[in-house]
Design an enzyme around this catalytic site. Structure first.
Site, PDB file in Angstrom:
ATOM      1  N   HIS A   1       0.125  -0.481   3.571  1.00  0.00           N
ATOM      2  CA  HIS A   1      -0.217  -1.453   2.532  1.00  0.00           C
ATOM      3  C   HIS A   1      -1.344  -0.901   1.667  1.00  0.00           C
ATOM      4  CE1 HIS A   1      -2.538  -2.558   6.162  1.00  0.00           C
ATOM      5  NE2 HIS A   1      -3.479  -3.012   5.347  1.00  0.00           N
ATOM      6  N   LEU A   2      -1.112  -0.994   0.369  1.00  0.00           N
ATOM      7  CA  LEU A   2      -2.096  -0.548  -0.618  1.00  0.00           C
ATOM      8  C   LEU A   2      -2.930  -1.745  -1.054  1.00  0.00           C
ATOM      9  CD1 LEU A   2      -3.288   1.547  -2.589  1.00  0.00           C
ATOM     10  CD2 LEU A   2      -1.404   0.994  -4.157  1.00  0.00           C
ATOM     11  N   HIS A   3      -4.242  -1.653  -0.875  1.00  0.00           N
ATOM     12  CA  HIS A   3      -5.158  -2.703  -1.310  1.00  0.00           C
ATOM     13  C   HIS A   3      -5.386  -2.603  -2.810  1.00  0.00           C
ATOM     14  CE1 HIS A   3      -6.660  -4.042   2.691  1.00  0.00           C
ATOM     15  NE2 HIS A   3      -6.271  -2.814   3.030  1.00  0.00           N
TER      16      HIS A   3
ATOM     17  N   ASP B   1      -4.018 -11.057   0.010  1.00  0.00           N
ATOM     18  CA  ASP B   1      -4.666 -10.792   1.293  1.00  0.00           C
ATOM     19  C   ASP B   1      -5.195 -12.111   1.855  1.00  0.00           C
ATOM     20  OD1 ASP B   1      -6.816  -9.998   3.237  1.00  0.00           O
ATOM     21  OD2 ASP B   1      -6.215  -7.999   2.602  1.00  0.00           O
ATOM     22  N   ILE B   2      -4.989 -12.355   3.149  1.00  0.00           N
ATOM     23  CA  ILE B   2      -5.448 -13.619   3.732  1.00  0.00           C
ATOM     24  C   ILE B   2      -6.959 -13.642   3.973  1.00  0.00           C
ATOM     25  CG2 ILE B   2      -3.229 -14.215   4.771  1.00  0.00           C
ATOM     26  CD1 ILE B   2      -4.426 -13.326   7.486  1.00  0.00           C
TER      27      ILE B   2
END
Length: 142
Positions: free
Chosen positions: A102-104, A34-35
């Protein structure tokens, strides 16, 4: 190649048209850092097929969804994450910032600040667990 959108930033990362730190990839999923990480480890598991968000998953996406969830174990092992201190989940529309599922994967949870803990609090109306999404998919059969 899986169906993708030309202007989706995550589709572009998957196609190597935009920068992204890829942690893992196979024919079905890509995992990137993740940015804007909320903890020491914050990764996003993306399906290579463009799916708008968790709310739009269809029954025919069940196998891919299971693969996304199974990838958490691969990432956890690869990055040496402590399962007891790892949180996973999806932001629930309209609270998602990118319209590509998207899965964190976040670890350690203890390193998140108070606001971030609220933003990524499981089973709220803005962040949901994989179990919640799986149950919605199961109800599609009815």
């Amino acid at each position: 190649m899986a169906q993708q959108l030309a202007n989706c930033v995550f589709c572009k990362i998957i196609r190597n048209e935009e920068p992204g730190e890829i942690i893992y990839e196979d024919e079905d999923v890509t995992c990137i850092k993740d940015i804007n990480p909320v903890s020491t480890h914050h990764y996003l598991i993306l399906p290579n097929k463009h799916i708008r968000n968790a709310k739009t998953l269809q029954l025919e996406d069940s196998e891919l969804f299971d693969k996304i969830v199974a990838t958490v174990n691969i990432i956890s092992e690869k990055m040496n994450l402590n399962p007891a201190s790892t949180r996973t989940g999806f932001h629930w529309p309209p609270f998602n910032t990118v319209d590509h599922l998207h899965l964190h994967v976040i670890s350690p949870v203890e390193d998140m600040n108070g606001i971030r803990k609220m933003m990524f609090c499981p089973n709220t109306f803005w962040f949901v667990s994989t179990d919640y999404v799986k149950s919605r998919l199961a109800n599609c059969k009815s």
